[in-house]
Design an enzyme around this catalytic site. Sequence first.
Site, PDB file in Angstrom:
ATOM      1  N   GLU A  22       0.955  -1.180  -0.254  1.00  0.00           N
ATOM      2  CA  GLU A  22      -0.033  -0.100   0.189  1.00  0.00           C
ATOM      3  C   GLU A  22       0.923   1.228   0.091  1.00  0.00           C
ATOM      4  O   GLU A  22       0.496   2.326  -0.578  1.00  0.00           O
ATOM      5  CB  GLU A  22      -0.862  -0.106   1.161  1.00  0.00           C
ATOM      6  CG  GLU A  22      -2.081  -0.991   1.147  1.00  0.00           C
ATOM      7  CD  GLU A  22      -1.468  -2.610   1.739  1.00  0.00           C
ATOM      8  OE1 GLU A  22      -0.433  -2.619   2.156  1.00  0.00           O
ATOM      9  OE2 GLU A  22      -2.226  -3.612   1.527  1.00  0.00           O
ATOM     10  N   HIS A  72     -11.478  -4.697   9.414  1.00  0.00           N
ATOM     11  CA  HIS A  72     -12.084  -4.647   8.166  1.00  0.00           C
ATOM     12  C   HIS A  72     -13.250  -3.988   7.996  1.00  0.00           C
ATOM     13  O   HIS A  72     -13.813  -3.933   7.107  1.00  0.00           O
ATOM     14  CB  HIS A  72     -12.307  -6.161   7.548  1.00  0.00           C
ATOM     15  CG  HIS A  72     -11.405  -6.497   6.841  1.00  0.00           C
ATOM     16  ND1 HIS A  72     -10.102  -7.103   7.130  1.00  0.00           N
ATOM     17  CD2 HIS A  72     -11.296  -7.182   5.433  1.00  0.00           C
ATOM     18  CE1 HIS A  72      -9.376  -7.869   6.309  1.00  0.00           C
ATOM     19  NE2 HIS A  72      -9.831  -7.880   5.130  1.00  0.00           N
TER      20      HIS A  72
END
Lengths: 323, 342
Positions: free
Chosen positions: A60, A129
Site C-alpha cells: 500500500e 476490516h
Amino acid sequence: MAVIAMREALNQALREEMTRDGNVFVMGEDIGVFEGSYKVTAGLLKEFGERRVVDTPIAEEAIIGTGIGAAMLGLRPVLEIMTINFILVAMDQVVNHAAKIRYMFGGEVGVPVTIRTPGGGGQQLTAQHSQSLEVFFAHVPGLRVVAPSTPKDAKGMLKAAIRDDNPVIFIENISLYNTRGEVPDEEYLIPLDKAEIKRPGRDITFIGHSKGTLLALEAADRLAQEGIEAEVLDLRSLRPLDCDAIVESVKRTHRAVLVEEGWPTYGITAEVSATLMEHAFDYLDAPVKRVGGIEVPMPYSKPLENAVIPSVERVLEAARSIL
Amino acid sequence: MVATRQPATRRRRSEEMVDTAGIPPETLLEIYETMCLSKAMDDRVWVLAHSGEIALAVSCHGHEALQVASIYALRRGYDWMVPYYRDSAAALAMGLTPRDMMLAFFARREDSFSGARQFPNHFSSRTLNILSGSSDIATQIPHGVGIALASKMRKEDRVTITYFGDGATSEGDFHEAMNFAAVLKIPVIFLCENNEYAISVPRRKQMAIDDISNKAVGYGMPGVSVDGRDVFAVYRAVQEAAARARRGEGPTLVVANTYRIDPHTSNDPDRFYRDPKEITEQRKHDPVLRFSAFLNQHGFLTEEQDAAIAARVAAQVDEATDYARSAPQPVPEDAALYLYGN
C-alpha cells in the site's frame, strides 16, 4: 434517468474519465483480472489494457507513494486501497507527502491523485476490516475528503475528484455498493465541497454522510408517519466541511441530530457539533445529539456487531429526546 | 486417505531402509492424523459457509504438510507460533482442538480465542503460545521478531516461527522485520508459505524472482527453498533453522512451496482468475494423499489404521460442529469487554 447500483456508478465514472483523459490510470491490488474486491473496476482491464489498469504487489505504501510520484509529473492516478483499514501502513505517504507537497514546493508542483477506498462495517468482517476512518483524513489540511451516499453523487464526485488538482480521499462504503439510485444520462460533475439537502423538513435536522445519511433518511420516513418533518442534510464532503449548509438548515429547524457510522469521539459529528456551537448557538432550541458506532473494535459475532453499529432506532431515540 | 491400498497384513520394512528425518513411526502417524483432521475441518467449514451457517471459511488445503511438519520440528508448547490466517493445520498441530475452532467459526460466546470478536481463522492461545492473527498482511512478521527478541533478552532458548504467504513478502513490514532480525541475530524462523496466489494475483505479478528464498541474501541470513508438500523436507529445514536460532546465530528464511487448492476464502470466485484445469492438476499433488501413500508404501500405515484415523477425525469434526452449533451466542452487553486492562 437510469437506476443503477453504486458500484456501477463508480465504474462509469472511472470509464468515462479514462476515456476523456489519457493521463488517467487506475492502480491497486486485485483490480485488473479480478476487477477489484468490490468489482468497481469491472471491465477496465479489457477496455484500457495493462498500461492503464495496473495490478500491483501487496504494497500500500508503494501504491500511494508511486501514485504521488506519477501525479507530480502530471498523470492522474486513481488508486484503489482494497479497504480503508489497509491504508494505515501508508499514512506517511498520505499525510506527510500527498497533503503537503504542493505547500512545500511553494505551489510549483501539485499531487492530483485520487485515492478510492471503502470503509464501514456490517458484513462480519471484524476489527481490522470494518472501520470508518474518515476523520483521520478530514483532520489534515491539504487533502480533500469526500464520502458520498448515493450512486448519483458517487459518480459526479468521483469524476470531479479525478479532475481536481489536489489529492482527494474518496471514501466508499462496503454496505452501499449495491444500493441503487437514479443517475443522469448526460455527463455531469458534482462539486467536492457542497452538502446537499436529501430531504427537506422543518422540525429537526439530521446531518450525516455515507451510510449515516441513509440511516437518517430512514429515520425521517418513520418520523413523518407521526407528523414530524425531519430535514436530512448529506454532508458529501468532509473536508472542506460545508458549514454554511449546516448552519442554514439548523437555523430553520432549531434542532439537530448528527449521525456517523464511525466512533463519535473526535469524530465528524464532533466537528459538525462545534460548527453549530460557533455559528448557530442562538438558534438551537435543544442540545445537539450525536449517534455513532459504539466505541469498541468491530466484533465478528452478528449479535455483537448489530449492537455496535448505529441503527435507525438509535437515530429515532436521539431525535425523540430533543423533540 | 490412502491412495494406493496395501494388504493390511503387510509388515513394515526395516526402518533403517526409509529416511524419515528421524521422526519416530508413532509421530509420523500423529502428523498424518493432524493433516487429515485439518483437511476434514476445512471441508466442513467450507460446507457450513456455503450453507450460510457461518459467515466465512478459510481453508489451508494444500498447506497441511508444511504447516504440521514445521510445528513438529519445533518444541510444541514451548516455542512460539505467530501465524497468518491460513495456518489452521499448524494451529491444530500446536494443540488447538476442532471444538476450539468451531466455536470461533460459529461466533459463540464460549469461543476461547476472543469470545466471538475476532475473525474465525485468527485463532490464538496464550497457553499454547499461539499469537492472534491479523487481517492486515505481513503485520505479524515484526511481532514474531519482537516475541523472539523478548526470548533472547530473557536468555531463554525459545524460538519463534512466523508464517506468511508469498504476497506478504511485498509489504514493508516483511522487509523491515527481516533486516531487523538479521542485524540483531534474533531467534526467529521466517516461514513463507508460497502457494502461488495472493487472492487473485499470481506470484509472477507479485515479484520478479522465481525463488523467494533469494530474498534472504539481501538481509544476510540463510534462505532455503523446499517442497512444501513434502513433510520431511519441511521438517528438516525448520529443524535446522531452529537449531541455528537456538545457537544464537539468528534468523533463517524457509520458503515452503505449495499450491492454494481452495479459493482465497469461501467468498472468493476464483474461476475469475485461474483455470479450473490448473487446480485439477495440482490436486494430484495433494500433500495429504502424498503422505498417506508414503506411509502406506513403507508400512507405517495399515488400511485398518487409516480407517480408524478417518473415523476418529470424522467423529471429532461432527462433535465439534454439533457442540458449537448449539452453544449460546455472545450477549450485546458484553461488546465492550476486553477493550482495556486495569
